[in-house]
Design a protein around this motif. Structure first.
Motif, PDB file in Angstrom:
ATOM      1  N   LYS A   1     -18.464  -5.409   8.900  1.00 28.68           N
ATOM      2  CA  LYS A   1     -18.312  -6.549   9.534  1.00 28.68           C
ATOM      3  C   LYS A   1     -17.839  -7.843   8.952  1.00 28.68           C
ATOM      4  CE  LYS A   1     -19.098  -6.934  14.394  1.00 28.68           C
ATOM      5  NZ  LYS A   1     -19.615  -6.931  15.424  1.00 28.68           N
ATOM      6  N   CYS A   2     -18.521  -7.722   8.489  1.00 32.10           N
ATOM      7  CA  CYS A   2     -18.875  -9.243   7.140  1.00 32.10           C
ATOM      8  C   CYS A   2     -17.464  -9.245   6.825  1.00 32.10           C
ATOM      9  CB  CYS A   2     -19.726  -8.939   6.354  1.00 32.10           C
ATOM     10  SG  CYS A   2     -19.609 -10.733   5.264  1.00 32.10           S
ATOM     11  N   ILE A   3     -17.011  -8.254   5.380  1.00 31.74           N
ATOM     12  CA  ILE A   3     -15.734  -8.389   4.730  1.00 31.74           C
ATOM     13  C   ILE A   3     -14.486  -8.239   5.294  1.00 31.74           C
ATOM     14  CG2 ILE A   3     -15.086  -7.285   3.170  1.00 31.74           C
ATOM     15  CD1 ILE A   3     -17.591  -7.920   2.203  1.00 31.74           C
ATOM     16  N   ASP A   4     -14.818  -6.922   6.717  1.00 30.47           N
ATOM     17  CA  ASP A   4     -13.403  -7.320   7.902  1.00 30.47           C
ATOM     18  C   ASP A   4     -12.771  -8.959   7.967  1.00 30.47           C
ATOM     19  OD1 ASP A   4     -13.302  -4.577   7.840  1.00 30.47           O
ATOM     20  OD2 ASP A   4     -14.426  -4.196   9.552  1.00 30.47           O
ATOM     21  N   LYS A   5     -13.824  -9.822   8.660  1.00 22.50           N
ATOM     22  CA  LYS A   5     -13.756 -11.043   9.096  1.00 22.50           C
ATOM     23  C   LYS A   5     -13.159 -11.936   7.722  1.00 22.50           C
ATOM     24  CE  LYS A   5     -14.816 -13.995  11.474  1.00 22.50           C
ATOM     25  NZ  LYS A   5     -12.518 -14.618  12.259  1.00 22.50           N
ATOM     26  N   LEU A   6     -13.881 -11.644   6.683  1.00 21.94           N
ATOM     27  CA  LEU A   6     -13.967 -12.389   4.830  1.00 21.94           C
ATOM     28  C   LEU A   6     -12.164 -11.498   4.563  1.00 21.94           C
ATOM     29  CD1 LEU A   6     -16.987 -12.048   3.121  1.00 21.94           C
ATOM     30  CD2 LEU A   6     -16.272 -14.594   4.201  1.00 21.94           C
ATOM     31  N   LEU A   7     -11.990 -10.827   4.720  1.00 16.35           N
ATOM     32  CA  LEU A   7     -10.460 -10.184   4.498  1.00 16.35           C
ATOM     33  C   LEU A   7      -9.540 -10.706   5.497  1.00 16.35           C
ATOM     34  CD1 LEU A   7     -10.836  -6.502   3.322  1.00 16.35           C
ATOM     35  CD2 LEU A   7     -10.025  -8.389   1.908  1.00 16.35           C
ATOM     36  N   GLU A   8     -10.158 -10.873   6.224  1.00 15.42           N
ATOM     37  CA  GLU A   8      -8.731 -12.042   8.056  1.00 15.42           C
ATOM     38  C   GLU A   8      -8.554 -13.867   7.536  1.00 15.42           C
ATOM     39  OE1 GLU A   8     -10.428 -11.339  11.422  1.00 15.42           O
ATOM     40  OE2 GLU A   8     -10.889  -9.173  12.052  1.00 15.42           O
ATOM     41  N   MET A   9      -9.497 -13.931   6.722  1.00 15.74           N
ATOM     42  CA  MET A   9      -9.552 -15.396   6.660  1.00 15.74           C
ATOM     43  C   MET A   9      -9.380 -15.973   5.098  1.00 15.74           C
ATOM     44  SD  MET A   9     -14.072 -16.125   7.549  1.00 15.74           S
ATOM     45  CE  MET A   9     -13.864 -17.807   7.028  1.00 15.74           C
ATOM     46  N   ALA A  10      -8.875 -14.606   4.350  1.00 13.79           N
ATOM     47  CA  ALA A  10      -8.321 -14.527   2.485  1.00 13.79           C
ATOM     48  C   ALA A  10      -7.320 -14.538   2.982  1.00 13.79           C
ATOM     49  CB  ALA A  10      -8.482 -13.565   2.032  1.00 13.79           C
ATOM     50  N   LYS A  11      -6.841 -15.682   1.207  1.00 16.12           N
ATOM     51  CA  LYS A  11      -5.619 -15.535   1.061  1.00 16.12           C
ATOM     52  C   LYS A  11      -4.839 -13.885   0.230  1.00 16.12           C
ATOM     53  CE  LYS A  11      -2.633 -18.453  -1.702  1.00 16.12           C
ATOM     54  NZ  LYS A  11      -2.489 -19.607  -2.195  1.00 16.12           N
ATOM     55  N   VAL A  12      -4.169 -13.283   1.205  1.00 13.58           N
ATOM     56  CA  VAL A  12      -3.512 -12.117   0.792  1.00 13.58           C
ATOM     57  C   VAL A  12      -2.376 -12.176  -0.553  1.00 13.58           C
ATOM     58  CG1 VAL A  12      -3.069  -9.440   1.056  1.00 13.58           C
ATOM     59  CG2 VAL A  12      -5.230 -10.807   1.667  1.00 13.58           C
ATOM     60  N   THR A  13      -2.822 -11.621  -1.898  1.00 12.19           N
ATOM     61  CA  THR A  13      -1.013 -11.540  -1.650  1.00 12.19           C
ATOM     62  C   THR A  13      -0.247 -10.331  -2.118  1.00 12.19           C
ATOM     63  OG1 THR A  13      -0.969 -13.591  -2.978  1.00 12.19           O
ATOM     64  CG2 THR A  13      -0.069 -12.380  -4.103  1.00 12.19           C
ATOM     65  N   GLU A  14       0.398  -9.189  -2.135  1.00 12.02           N
ATOM     66  CA  GLU A  14       0.727  -8.353  -2.525  1.00 12.02           C
ATOM     67  C   GLU A  14       1.590  -7.883  -3.940  1.00 12.02           C
ATOM     68  OE1 GLU A  14       3.054  -6.747   0.062  1.00 12.02           O
ATOM     69  OE2 GLU A  14       2.345  -6.156   2.097  1.00 12.02           O
ATOM     70  N   VAL A  15       1.117  -6.865  -4.853  1.00 14.39           N
ATOM     71  CA  VAL A  15       1.433  -6.918  -6.177  1.00 14.39           C
ATOM     72  C   VAL A  15       1.526  -5.437  -6.319  1.00 14.39           C
ATOM     73  CG1 VAL A  15      -0.074  -8.322  -6.794  1.00 14.39           C
ATOM     74  CG2 VAL A  15      -1.369  -6.705  -6.533  1.00 14.39           C
ATOM     75  N   ALA A  16       2.377  -5.381  -7.428  1.00 12.55           N
ATOM     76  CA  ALA A  16       2.419  -3.471  -8.056  1.00 12.55           C
ATOM     77  C   ALA A  16       1.755  -3.009  -8.499  1.00 12.55           C
ATOM     78  CB  ALA A  16       3.980  -3.784  -8.718  1.00 12.55           C
ATOM     79  N   PRO A  17       1.754  -1.313  -8.598  1.00 12.13           N
ATOM     80  CA  PRO A  17       0.685  -0.531  -9.152  1.00 12.13           C
ATOM     81  C   PRO A  17       0.560  -1.218 -11.121  1.00 12.13           C
ATOM     82  CG  PRO A  17       1.383   0.521  -8.235  1.00 12.13           C
ATOM     83  CD  PRO A  17       2.484  -0.687  -7.766  1.00 12.13           C
ATOM     84  N   LYS A  18      -0.784  -1.103 -11.142  1.00 19.27           N
ATOM     85  CA  LYS A  18      -0.463  -1.579 -12.704  1.00 19.27           C
ATOM     86  C   LYS A  18      -0.123  -0.398 -13.495  1.00 19.27           C
ATOM     87  CE  LYS A  18      -4.896  -3.932 -12.553  1.00 19.27           C
ATOM     88  NZ  LYS A  18      -6.776  -4.135 -13.002  1.00 19.27           N
ATOM     89  N   GLN A  19       0.175  -0.002 -14.353  1.00 17.82           N
ATOM     90  CA  GLN A  19       0.909   1.066 -15.469  1.00 17.82           C
ATOM     91  C   GLN A  19      -0.125   2.341 -15.164  1.00 17.82           C
ATOM     92  OE1 GLN A  19       3.738   1.228 -16.284  1.00 17.82           O
ATOM     93  NE2 GLN A  19       4.589  -0.420 -15.449  1.00 17.82           N
ATOM     94  N   LYS A  20       0.397   3.710 -15.730  1.00 18.27           N
ATOM     95  CA  LYS A  20      -0.243   4.726 -15.165  1.00 18.27           C
ATOM     96  C   LYS A  20      -1.372   4.657 -16.646  1.00 18.27           C
ATOM     97  CE  LYS A  20       0.032  10.017 -14.557  1.00 18.27           C
ATOM     98  NZ  LYS A  20       1.174  10.863 -14.345  1.00 18.27           N
ATOM     99  N   GLY A  21      -2.787   4.799 -16.468  1.00 18.38           N
ATOM    100  CA  GLY A  21      -3.786   4.973 -17.913  1.00 18.38           C
ATOM    101  C   GLY A  21      -4.599   4.077 -17.012  1.00 18.38           C
ATOM    102  N   ASN A  22      -4.397   3.145 -16.987  1.00 16.97           N
ATOM    103  CA  ASN A  22      -5.345   1.932 -16.013  1.00 16.97           C
ATOM    104  C   ASN A  22      -6.635   2.628 -15.250  1.00 16.97           C
ATOM    105  OD1 ASN A  22      -4.586   0.013 -17.529  1.00 16.97           O
ATOM    106  ND2 ASN A  22      -3.018  -0.627 -16.235  1.00 16.97           N
ATOM    107  N   LYS A  23      -7.769   2.972 -15.447  1.00 20.47           N
ATOM    108  CA  LYS A  23      -8.703   3.098 -14.269  1.00 20.47           C
ATOM    109  C   LYS A  23      -9.635   2.449 -13.058  1.00 20.47           C
ATOM    110  CE  LYS A  23     -12.121   6.196 -16.976  1.00 20.47           C
ATOM    111  NZ  LYS A  23     -13.679   6.134 -17.304  1.00 20.47           N
ATOM    112  N   LYS A  24      -9.085   2.903 -12.114  1.00 20.68           N
ATOM    113  CA  LYS A  24      -9.542   2.586 -10.923  1.00 20.68           C
ATOM    114  C   LYS A  24     -10.485   1.847 -10.728  1.00 20.68           C
ATOM    115  CE  LYS A  24      -8.315   6.574  -8.813  1.00 20.68           C
ATOM    116  NZ  LYS A  24      -8.293   7.313  -7.613  1.00 20.68           N
ATOM    117  N   LYS A  25     -10.469   0.909 -10.904  1.00 24.10           N
ATOM    118  CA  LYS A  25     -12.210   0.240 -11.215  1.00 24.10           C
ATOM    119  C   LYS A  25     -12.768  -0.560  -9.767  1.00 24.10           C
ATOM    120  CE  LYS A  25     -14.059  -3.701 -13.687  1.00 24.10           C
ATOM    121  NZ  LYS A  25     -14.168  -5.084 -14.401  1.00 24.10           N
ATOM    122  N   GLY A  26     -14.355  -0.061  -9.595  1.00 24.04           N
ATOM    123  CA  GLY A  26     -14.755  -0.601  -8.429  1.00 24.04           C
ATOM    124  C   GLY A  26     -14.385   0.650  -6.702  1.00 24.04           C
ATOM    125  N   GLN A  27     -14.051   1.599  -7.193  1.00 24.76           N
ATOM    126  CA  GLN A  27     -13.524   2.521  -6.471  1.00 24.76           C
ATOM    127  C   GLN A  27     -14.861   2.799  -5.610  1.00 24.76           C
ATOM    128  OE1 GLN A  27     -11.274   6.172  -7.292  1.00 24.76           O
ATOM    129  NE2 GLN A  27     -11.161   6.879  -5.177  1.00 24.76           N
TER     130      GLN A  27
END
Length: 466
Positions: A429-455
């Protein structure tokens, strides 16, 4: 040094010393006057409760009570004064303690004259300032499922439902093989090694042998043949979950007996029936939808990770090693509850827990720091979890696992995971609230071969499709 008198307790003096990060030593001095007052009260109680030969109840002289019951009176007064003054010192000095005070009462003497002095140490919650919580910068990656990802998911399903087959004796072991071995574990400071037979060891870069974490495990085991042996020396981290190995050097001797490889399942009618598909094309469409759902979950997780990273980067405080070690077991339990909430069975979770147990000391410190930071954010934002919320989420988990909600909740209460589950819900619930308050910017995916970090560890896309 300050003299404090509790509203309903004895007078005392308390000296507080910093003895390490998040740790304080309290030296308590109880003056002679408070001791005598407590003794007077104790003998008054004895006089009303104890009947001595030749005296009516309440009429026995003090000197006779002292002679007959002096040791008992002193012991009871000592214990009562320690309990009252230690509690009062913590409350009066507004100490937010992590553990109850442990006083070595046998070493404390109640003097005939003069003050009684004793000391104890407590761990306290760390003190730190939170960064601004409004407008945290967060990037949102927009992803679409590809045919290559569907191929990978289908291959993963085939491997999950594959069969372990013995390798020919002439063939050496390879990465991802399963090794059957007899193992001897010798822990530093012990006289005799522990002998274990027919232990299963998965050949992975990071893994365990008989619950001993071995970095670069594959370098020791790849190329091994039945009948061959290997010796491994491990310096176990000081924060490792298994206490008997924690901070010690462990010698592992492994005798290989059998090597197995995984043969993936065929995509036949039985395989398709397992997923309720009539054809390979239908199964692939189901998997594509599941992959897309997983990509969206991954994007959400990355956004959450950015929130966590922001909070950790912007806060700075020390954690003692013993606190990290003590909290490591709780962190394991929280991860276990999270995976249960995602619908995994205990058997499936075990694979994730093994990787977690082998994690580094830095990861354990990060988990503990996250706990304290999130707790403070929740307090600042007024985030709480009601019993109704917990009951509703437990019911969802029970439905996915085919259990009755009340039975699952009773089970979680017995094994201690219910409290941890509540913490997990509060954190979400805490993270949900912080995301509601966040400044979100949409970006394109990284090029293939980059590892998914923090999954986050959890279900794969195809698990959710089943």
């Amino acid at each position: 040094m300050a003299q404090t008198e509790a509203p309903t307790g004895p007078t005392y003096k308390a000296t507080i010393e910093e003895v390490g990060p998040c740790k304080k030593r309290l030296v308590i001095e109880v003056p002679e006057q408070a001791i005598q007052a407590a003794l007077d009260e104790q003998y008054k109680t004895f006089r009303q409760e104890v009947i001595l030969p030749g005296f009516r109840r309440g009429r026995a002289p003090r000197r006779l009570l002292e002679k007959r019951l002096g040791k008992e009176a002193q012991e009871q007064v000592k214990l009562r004064l320690i309990a009252q003054t230690s509690d009062a010192a913590i409350k009066d000095n507004k100490l937010a303690i992590l553990n109850e005070p442990q006083v070595d009462v046998d070493s404390v003497q109640l003097p005939v004259k003069g003050p009684m002095t004793y000391q104890f140490e407590v761990e306290v919650w760390p003190e730190f300032e939170l960064p601004p919580l409004e407008g945290i910068p967060v990037s949102k990656t927009v992803r679409q499922a590809t045919e290559e990802q569907v191929d990978a998911e289908l291959e993963r399903l085939r491997r999950i439902r594959g069969v372990w087959m013995p390798r020919p004796e002439a063939e050496p072991s390879q990465l991802d093989d399963l090794l059957i071995a007899d193992v001897q574990v010798k822990v530093e400071g012990t006289e005799q090694p522990e002998h274990l037979e027919n232990i299963e060891v998965h050949i992975r870069p990071q893994g365990t042998v008989a619950q001993v974490p071995v970095p670069n495990l594959d370098e020791y085991l790849v190329g091994l043949k039945p009948g061959q042996s290997v010796d491994i020396s491990v310096d176990v981290p000081k924060t490792y979950f298994k206490q008997e190995y924690r901070g010690k050097k462990v010698q592992v001797h492994l005798d290989a007996k059998e090597i197995k490889y995984l043969r993936p399942a065929d995509v036949d009618k039985a395989f398709l029936d397992r997923f309720g598909a009539q054809s390979v094309e239908e199964l692939r469409q189901m998997l594509k939808e599941a992959v897309q759902s997983e990509l969206e979950r991954q994007t959400r997780q990355e956004m959450e990770d950015q929130i966590y990273q922001y909070l950790l980067d912007k806060t700075n405080f020390d954690l003692p090693l013993d606190l990290v070690a003590d909290q490591a077991a709780s962190a394991l339990q929280r991860i276990y509850v999270r995976l249960l909430s995602q619908g995994l069975s205990p058997q499936e979770i075990e694979g994730h827990m093994e990787a977690l147990r082998a994690s580094s000391e830095e990861q354990a410190k990060r988990q503990v720091k996250t706990f304290f930071v999130i707790d403070k954010v929740c307090e600042k934002l007024g985030i709480e979890v009601s019993d109704e919320e917990v009951n509703g989420l437990v019911a969802q988990i029970a439905w996915r696992r085919g259990q009755r909600p009340e039975r699952l909740k009773e089970q979680m209460a017995r094994d201690g995971t219910l409290g941890q589950f509540r913490l997990e819900v509060r954190q979400a619930k805490c993270i949900d609230k912080l995301l509601e308050m966040a400044k979100v910017t949409e970006v394109a995916p990284k090029q293939k071969g980059n590892k998914k970090k923090g999954q986050r560890q959890g279900q794969s896309a195809s698990d959710k499709a089943q």
